[in-house]
Design an enzyme around this catalytic site. Structure first.
Site, PDB file in Angstrom:
ATOM      1  N   ARG A  91       0.853  -1.312   0.369  1.00 47.13           N
ATOM      2  CA  ARG A  91      -0.106   0.256   0.075  1.00 47.13           C
ATOM      3  C   ARG A  91       1.057   1.221  -0.022  1.00 47.13           C
ATOM      4  O   ARG A  91       1.271   2.078  -0.732  1.00 47.13           O
ATOM      5  CB  ARG A  91      -1.003   0.168   1.476  1.00 47.13           C
ATOM      6  CG  ARG A  91      -1.743   1.408   1.681  1.00 47.13           C
ATOM      7  CD  ARG A  91      -2.315   1.361   2.743  1.00 47.13           C
ATOM      8  NE  ARG A  91      -3.586  -0.046   3.011  1.00 47.13           N
ATOM      9  CZ  ARG A  91      -4.163  -0.782   3.892  1.00 47.13           C
ATOM     10  NH1 ARG A  91      -3.044   0.009   5.013  1.00 47.13           N
ATOM     11  NH2 ARG A  91      -4.606  -1.704   4.077  1.00 47.13           N
ATOM     12  N   CYS A 111     -10.146  -8.894  16.390  1.00 48.03           N
ATOM     13  CA  CYS A 111      -8.620  -9.635  15.152  1.00 48.03           C
ATOM     14  C   CYS A 111      -9.561  -8.403  14.402  1.00 48.03           C
ATOM     15  O   CYS A 111     -11.183  -8.839  13.581  1.00 48.03           O
ATOM     16  CB  CYS A 111      -9.148 -10.472  15.053  1.00 48.03           C
ATOM     17  SG  CYS A 111      -7.335 -10.342  13.785  1.00 48.03           S
ATOM     18  N   ARG A 113      -8.657  -8.842  11.730  1.00 46.18           N
ATOM     19  CA  ARG A 113      -8.603 -10.190  10.170  1.00 46.18           C
ATOM     20  C   ARG A 113      -9.797 -11.168  10.432  1.00 46.18           C
ATOM     21  O   ARG A 113      -8.678 -12.090   9.867  1.00 46.18           O
ATOM     22  CB  ARG A 113      -6.814 -10.493   9.371  1.00 46.18           C
ATOM     23  CG  ARG A 113      -5.824  -9.333   9.218  1.00 46.18           C
ATOM     24  CD  ARG A 113      -5.071  -9.768   8.069  1.00 46.18           C
ATOM     25  NE  ARG A 113      -4.644  -8.466   7.968  1.00 46.18           N
ATOM     26  CZ  ARG A 113      -3.665  -8.222   7.810  1.00 46.18           C
ATOM     27  NH1 ARG A 113      -2.413  -8.818   9.333  1.00 46.18           N
ATOM     28  NH2 ARG A 113      -2.401  -6.606   7.963  1.00 46.18           N
ATOM     29  N   ASP A 311      -6.494   3.551  10.415  1.00 43.96           N
ATOM     30  CA  ASP A 311      -6.683   2.644   9.715  1.00 43.96           C
ATOM     31  C   ASP A 311      -7.623   3.486   8.604  1.00 43.96           C
ATOM     32  O   ASP A 311      -8.663   2.801   8.871  1.00 43.96           O
ATOM     33  CB  ASP A 311      -5.759   1.502   9.552  1.00 43.96           C
ATOM     34  CG  ASP A 311      -5.174   0.977   8.565  1.00 43.96           C
ATOM     35  OD1 ASP A 311      -5.004   1.395   7.505  1.00 43.96           O
ATOM     36  OD2 ASP A 311      -4.648  -0.103   8.543  1.00 43.96           O
ATOM     37  N   LYS A 318      -3.163   4.363   6.762  1.00 43.90           N
ATOM     38  CA  LYS A 318      -2.712   4.795   8.210  1.00 43.90           C
ATOM     39  C   LYS A 318      -3.096   6.196   8.562  1.00 43.90           C
ATOM     40  O   LYS A 318      -1.792   6.982   8.170  1.00 43.90           O
ATOM     41  CB  LYS A 318      -1.724   4.001   9.005  1.00 43.90           C
ATOM     42  CG  LYS A 318      -2.407   2.612   9.095  1.00 43.90           C
ATOM     43  CD  LYS A 318      -1.350   2.060   9.963  1.00 43.90           C
ATOM     44  CE  LYS A 318      -1.436   0.546  10.275  1.00 43.90           C
ATOM     45  NZ  LYS A 318      -1.488  -0.090   8.648  1.00 43.90           N
TER      46      LYS A 318
HETATM   47  C1  LIG Z   1      -0.107  -0.791   8.776  1.00 45.24           C
HETATM   48  C2  LIG Z   1       0.273  -1.413   7.799  1.00 45.24           C
HETATM   49  C3  LIG Z   1       1.952  -1.181   6.846  1.00 45.24           C
HETATM   50  C4  LIG Z   1       2.725  -0.536   8.484  1.00 45.24           C
HETATM   51  O1  LIG Z   1       2.637   0.555   8.559  1.00 45.24           O
HETATM   52  P1  LIG Z   1       3.352   1.905   9.702  1.00 45.24           P
HETATM   53  O2  LIG Z   1       2.628   3.097   9.210  1.00 45.24           O
HETATM   54  O3  LIG Z   1       4.761   1.911   9.013  1.00 45.24           O
HETATM   55  O4  LIG Z   1       3.649   1.053  10.579  1.00 45.24           O
HETATM   56  C5  LIG Z   1       2.201  -1.381   6.192  1.00 45.24           C
HETATM   57  N1  LIG Z   1       1.061  -2.107   5.040  1.00 45.24           N
HETATM   58  C6  LIG Z   1      -0.113  -1.796   5.210  1.00 45.24           C
HETATM   59  C7  LIG Z   1       0.230  -2.795   4.113  1.00 45.24           C
HETATM   60  C8  LIG Z   1       0.034  -1.858   6.623  1.00 45.24           C
HETATM   61  O5  LIG Z   1      -1.256  -2.229   6.501  1.00 45.24           O
HETATM   62  S1  SF4 Z   2      -3.922 -11.443  13.582  1.00 43.83           S
HETATM   63 FE1  SF4 Z   2      -3.900 -13.260  15.514  1.00 43.83          FE
HETATM   64  S2  SF4 Z   2      -3.135 -12.319  17.306  1.00 43.83           S
HETATM   65 FE2  SF4 Z   2      -3.212 -10.364  15.647  1.00 43.83          FE
HETATM   66  S3  SF4 Z   2      -5.315  -9.526  16.253  1.00 43.83           S
HETATM   67 FE3  SF4 Z   2      -5.450 -11.052  15.159  1.00 43.83          FE
HETATM   68  S4  SF4 Z   2      -6.313 -12.930  16.001  1.00 43.83           S
HETATM   69 FE4  SF4 Z   2      -4.725 -11.009  17.517  1.00 43.83          FE
END
Ligand SMILES: *Cc1c(COP(=O)(O)O)cnc(C)c1O
Ligand code: SF4
Length: 344
Positions: A91, A111, A113, A311, A318
């Site tokens: 990104r 989470c 994700r 984000d 971010k």
């Molecule tokens: C969060 C993120 C990063 C890391 O961002 P920093 O501001 O450098 O900590 C890099 N690439 C992607 C796609 C992200 O979502």
């Molecule tokens: S990626 Fe795994 S450890 Fe990280 S927030 Fe999600 S569930 Fe928790």
């Protein structure tokens, strides 16, 4: 007696006394939708008598997770739109995410994700996918940093991590390798000398971003695991998710930041909670987050100040979200009083 292995089912959580058996039927749909895992270390920290226990709130499934808010979405920060090859998210020009695995030692209820991680999630990268990811990184000299994430990359064996580091070590323009992990807190015994050594490579600087959200997580064992990393030549920063009822007050957040600084971890990000599905019961407003951050300033050492980050949904990136101190001709001091600036 603390459990000896990770608890992965509702029955195991009930047997360990962490969930009342009467709640199991209502929680079945939650456990069917979102992965569950609580490591022995985290199970031991939970006070089952306290309905508002901040460790329980992070790891034990709750009925509220079935409530999906109108703005919540499966891919809250738009990773998919910026994924040129499987497992890579690109990104920002100078850095990429490399998602080696979608497995974690614990599954956090908030989470971002949560639709991709777990036993039924996107799995580990195959050898072919890893080849394609490495080729993508090697072909782009602007990539200065590789952020290894997931899932939790430190669930992988030292041998797998060593292989990944060796391959990154062969790419001259990659200077920084950053691992995002919760392992030093949730499975501190996994941070062995072999694991620490596997994260280092000649000519590369390794950073570990530790994810922890409550000062009780920073146990003696967790601090010792972090000390092994730092003593082993790894630089550390922290990331924390602002969670309602867990850490959304200045005393708790300040104690957590102090625990990081005492452990040689520089507080980095305080994340405003992403719009992941079924997480509304843990989300604060941005105004509430700014109030906490304002109270932290002045009361705690400058070393203890993280940046409050949003984000932006749909992959827009971010940004820091304050609070801001500068107005038109005035600036607010740490006690909240307005001062003229430039001075009269
Ligand atoms: C969060 C993120 C990063 C890391 O961002 P920093 O501001 O450098 O900590 C890099 N690439 C992607 C796609 C992200 O979502
Ligand atoms: S990626 Fe795994 S450890 Fe990280 S927030 Fe999600 S569930 Fe928790």
């Amino acid at each position: 007696m603390p459990p000896v292995k990770t608890l992965r089912t509702l029955d195991e959580l009930a047997d360990a006394g962490l969930i009342a058996p009467g709640r199991l039927p209502a929680l079945e749909a939650v456990a069917a939708r979102y992965a569950v895992a609580v490591t022995p270390g985290m199970a031991e920290l939970i006070d089952a008598e306290d309905a508002a226990d901040p460790i329980a709130a992070q790891f034990l499934p709750r009925e509220e997770e079935l409530v999906q808010g109108p703005l919540e979405r499966a891919d809250p920060i738009g990773d998919e739109a910026h994924s040129p090859v499987h497992g890579v998210v690109h990104r920002y020009p100078d850095r990429v995410l490399l998602k080696l695995t979608h497995t974690c030692a614990v599954y956090c209820r908030f989470c971002f994700r949560r639709e991709m991680v777990g036993p039924e999630g996107h799995g580990n990268m195959s050898p072919d996918q890893l080849d394609a990811a490495m080729a993508y990184i090697a072909a782009r000299p602007d990539i200065w940093e590789v952020i290894v994430t997931g899932g939790d990359p430190l669930v992988l064996s030292p041998r797998r991590l060593r292989e990944t580091m060796d391959r990154l070590a062969a790419i001259p323009h990659v200077k920084i390798v950053r691992f995002h992990t919760r392992i030093p807190v949730v499975t501190p015994e996994a941070v062995t000398d072999a694991l620490v050594a596997a994260l280092r490579a000649p000519g590369k600087t390794t950073w570990v971003a530790l994810h922890a959200n409550h000062p009780r997580e920073m146990t003696a064992a967790a601090r010792a695991a972090c000390a092994r990393l730092v003593d082993g030549g790894v630089a550390m920063v922290s990331q924390t998710v602002l969670l309602k009822g867990v850490n959304d007050d200045p005393e708790t957040l300040g104690a957590l930041m102090r625990a990081f600084v005492e452990t040689r971890i520089k507080p980095y990000y305080l994340h405003h909670m992403d719009l992941a599905p079924g997480t509304g019961h843990l989300r604060t407003s941005i105004a509430e987050g700014q109030t906490v951050m304002r109270a932290m300033r002045g009361a705690f050492s400058g070393l203890c100040q993280p940046t409050y980050i949003l984000d932006i949904p749909d992959g827009h990136g971010k940004v820091p979200i304050g609070p801001g101190y500068l107005g038109d001709g005035v600036v607010e001091d740490p006690a909240g009083r307005s001062r003229a600036y430039p001075p009269e």
